[in-house]
Motif scaffolding. Structure first.
Motif, PDB file in Angstrom:
ATOM      1  N   MET A   1       0.850  -1.173   0.000  1.00  0.00           N
ATOM      2  CA  MET A   1       0.000   0.000   0.000  1.00  0.00           C
ATOM      3  C   MET A   1       0.896   1.236   0.000  1.00  0.00           C
ATOM      4  O   MET A   1       1.831   1.323   0.791  1.00  0.00           O
ATOM      5  CB  MET A   1      -0.889  -0.029   1.235  1.00  0.00           C
ATOM      6  CG  MET A   1      -1.744   1.156   1.357  1.00  0.00           C
ATOM      7  SD  MET A   1      -3.502   0.971   1.545  1.00  0.00           S
ATOM      8  CE  MET A   1      -3.874  -0.697   1.518  1.00  0.00           C
ATOM      9  N   ARG A  62      -1.516  -7.928   6.455  1.00  0.00           N
ATOM     10  CA  ARG A  62      -1.151  -7.983   5.038  1.00  0.00           C
ATOM     11  C   ARG A  62      -2.350  -8.292   4.152  1.00  0.00           C
ATOM     12  O   ARG A  62      -2.513  -7.697   3.080  1.00  0.00           O
ATOM     13  CB  ARG A  62      -0.053  -9.033   4.805  1.00  0.00           C
ATOM     14  CG  ARG A  62       1.310  -8.602   5.257  1.00  0.00           C
ATOM     15  CD  ARG A  62       2.394  -9.528   4.726  1.00  0.00           C
ATOM     16  NE  ARG A  62       2.094 -10.942   4.893  1.00  0.00           N
ATOM     17  CZ  ARG A  62       2.429 -11.680   5.947  1.00  0.00           C
ATOM     18  NH1 ARG A  62       3.084 -11.132   6.948  1.00  0.00           N
ATOM     19  NH2 ARG A  62       2.130 -12.945   5.992  1.00  0.00           N
ATOM     20  N   LEU A  63      -3.198  -9.227   4.568  1.00  0.00           N
ATOM     21  CA  LEU A  63      -4.380  -9.577   3.780  1.00  0.00           C
ATOM     22  C   LEU A  63      -5.333  -8.395   3.652  1.00  0.00           C
ATOM     23  O   LEU A  63      -5.840  -8.115   2.562  1.00  0.00           O
ATOM     24  CB  LEU A  63      -5.114 -10.766   4.410  1.00  0.00           C
ATOM     25  CG  LEU A  63      -4.489 -12.143   4.220  1.00  0.00           C
ATOM     26  CD1 LEU A  63      -5.223 -13.179   5.061  1.00  0.00           C
ATOM     27  CD2 LEU A  63      -4.508 -12.541   2.766  1.00  0.00           C
ATOM     28  N   LYS A  65      -4.672  -5.181   3.901  1.00  0.00           N
ATOM     29  CA  LYS A  65      -4.068  -4.148   3.051  1.00  0.00           C
ATOM     30  C   LYS A  65      -4.100  -4.545   1.578  1.00  0.00           C
ATOM     31  O   LYS A  65      -4.351  -3.711   0.710  1.00  0.00           O
ATOM     32  CB  LYS A  65      -2.629  -3.870   3.487  1.00  0.00           C
ATOM     33  CG  LYS A  65      -2.536  -3.096   4.768  1.00  0.00           C
ATOM     34  CD  LYS A  65      -1.081  -2.870   5.136  1.00  0.00           C
ATOM     35  CE  LYS A  65      -0.949  -2.083   6.407  1.00  0.00           C
ATOM     36  NZ  LYS A  65       0.463  -1.833   6.760  1.00  0.00           N
ATOM     37  N   GLU A  66      -3.859  -5.800   1.284  1.00  0.00           N
ATOM     38  CA  GLU A  66      -3.851  -6.258  -0.107  1.00  0.00           C
ATOM     39  C   GLU A  66      -5.243  -6.191  -0.719  1.00  0.00           C
ATOM     40  O   GLU A  66      -5.408  -5.731  -1.848  1.00  0.00           O
ATOM     41  CB  GLU A  66      -3.295  -7.688  -0.194  1.00  0.00           C
ATOM     42  CG  GLU A  66      -3.276  -8.263  -1.578  1.00  0.00           C
ATOM     43  CD  GLU A  66      -2.371  -7.522  -2.550  1.00  0.00           C
ATOM     44  OE1 GLU A  66      -2.520  -7.750  -3.762  1.00  0.00           O
ATOM     45  OE2 GLU A  66      -1.529  -6.727  -2.116  1.00  0.00           O
ATOM     46  N   ARG A  69      -6.099  -2.539  -1.231  1.00  0.00           N
ATOM     47  CA  ARG A  69      -5.280  -1.919  -2.278  1.00  0.00           C
ATOM     48  C   ARG A  69      -5.940  -2.057  -3.648  1.00  0.00           C
ATOM     49  O   ARG A  69      -5.934  -1.122  -4.454  1.00  0.00           O
ATOM     50  CB  ARG A  69      -3.891  -2.569  -2.304  1.00  0.00           C
ATOM     51  CG  ARG A  69      -2.941  -1.964  -3.310  1.00  0.00           C
ATOM     52  CD  ARG A  69      -1.594  -2.664  -3.252  1.00  0.00           C
ATOM     53  NE  ARG A  69      -1.659  -4.031  -3.724  1.00  0.00           N
ATOM     54  CZ  ARG A  69      -1.568  -4.390  -5.005  1.00  0.00           C
ATOM     55  NH1 ARG A  69      -1.414  -3.483  -5.938  1.00  0.00           N
ATOM     56  NH2 ARG A  69      -1.632  -5.660  -5.345  1.00  0.00           N
ATOM     57  N   HIS A  70      -6.546  -3.199  -3.906  1.00  0.00           N
ATOM     58  CA  HIS A  70      -7.215  -3.420  -5.191  1.00  0.00           C
ATOM     59  C   HIS A  70      -8.488  -2.587  -5.331  1.00  0.00           C
ATOM     60  O   HIS A  70      -8.942  -2.334  -6.439  1.00  0.00           O
ATOM     61  CB  HIS A  70      -7.557  -4.897  -5.376  1.00  0.00           C
ATOM     62  CG  HIS A  70      -6.356  -5.755  -5.589  1.00  0.00           C
ATOM     63  ND1 HIS A  70      -5.589  -5.697  -6.730  1.00  0.00           N
ATOM     64  CD2 HIS A  70      -5.769  -6.684  -4.796  1.00  0.00           C
ATOM     65  CE1 HIS A  70      -4.593  -6.558  -6.637  1.00  0.00           C
ATOM     66  NE2 HIS A  70      -4.678  -7.168  -5.473  1.00  0.00           N
ATOM     67  N   TYR A  94      -7.673 -15.818   1.874  1.00  0.00           N
ATOM     68  CA  TYR A  94      -7.779 -14.577   1.114  1.00  0.00           C
ATOM     69  C   TYR A  94      -9.206 -14.305   0.639  1.00  0.00           C
ATOM     70  O   TYR A  94      -9.718 -13.196   0.802  1.00  0.00           O
ATOM     71  CB  TYR A  94      -6.816 -14.615  -0.077  1.00  0.00           C
ATOM     72  CG  TYR A  94      -6.901 -13.393  -0.955  1.00  0.00           C
ATOM     73  CD1 TYR A  94      -6.221 -12.228  -0.620  1.00  0.00           C
ATOM     74  CD2 TYR A  94      -7.663 -13.396  -2.114  1.00  0.00           C
ATOM     75  CE1 TYR A  94      -6.301 -11.095  -1.414  1.00  0.00           C
ATOM     76  CE2 TYR A  94      -7.756 -12.270  -2.923  1.00  0.00           C
ATOM     77  CZ  TYR A  94      -7.066 -11.126  -2.570  1.00  0.00           C
ATOM     78  OH  TYR A  94      -7.154 -10.004  -3.354  1.00  0.00           O
ATOM     79  N   LYS A  98     -11.653 -11.207   1.692  1.00  0.00           N
ATOM     80  CA  LYS A  98     -12.182 -10.322   0.658  1.00  0.00           C
ATOM     81  C   LYS A  98     -13.701 -10.200   0.768  1.00  0.00           C
ATOM     82  O   LYS A  98     -14.254  -9.093   0.723  1.00  0.00           O
ATOM     83  CB  LYS A  98     -11.787 -10.863  -0.719  1.00  0.00           C
ATOM     84  CG  LYS A  98     -12.148  -9.971  -1.875  1.00  0.00           C
ATOM     85  CD  LYS A  98     -11.603 -10.555  -3.158  1.00  0.00           C
ATOM     86  CE  LYS A  98     -11.942  -9.696  -4.358  1.00  0.00           C
ATOM     87  NZ  LYS A  98     -11.399 -10.260  -5.603  1.00  0.00           N
TER      88      LYS A  98
END
Length: 117
Positions: A1, A62-63, A65-66, A69-70, A94, A98
């Protein structure tokens, strides 16, 4: 990010927690605060020690933020928000993270239009 999308300072977190409005589901709580100006959305992630040891907490961070980020182009500009992970998030993969974040972001009204798939 990227740096422009991060909440880093303690005062920023404190301001969001004190004045923001929260939405939640079983795995995450999102506290949202609109700010003056039309800058990019900024995100902070908080994971308590109750959730697990450092490896688990960092993995959740981390998950989150990822996934976020998308979705940055679909998020409303000029908001600060903090994602707080609950203990249920520790065992999620993941796709589950999401789905859960999409649900809680939609409840919080963070997306500009329809949430992304």
């Amino acid at each position: 990010m990227q740096k422009e999308y991060r909440l880093k300072r303690r005062n920023d977190f404190r301001r969001v927690f004190q004045s923001g409005e929260s939405s939640a589901n079983r795995q995450f709580v999102v506290v949202v605060l609109s700010r003056k100006g039309d800058g990019p959305p900024r995100i902070g992630v908080s994971v308590s020690r109750k959730v697990g040891k450092a490896v688990v907490r960092n993995r959740i961070r981390r998950l989150v933020k990822e996934v976020t980020r998308h979705w940055i182009p679909e998020l409303k500009p000029g908001i600060d928000f903090v994602v707080i992970a609950r203990t249920g998030a520790a065992s999620m993969d993941y796709q589950q993270v999401k789905s859960s974040l999409r649900h809680v972001y939609r409840r919080a009204g963070i997306f500009r239009a329809a949430p992304p798939s």
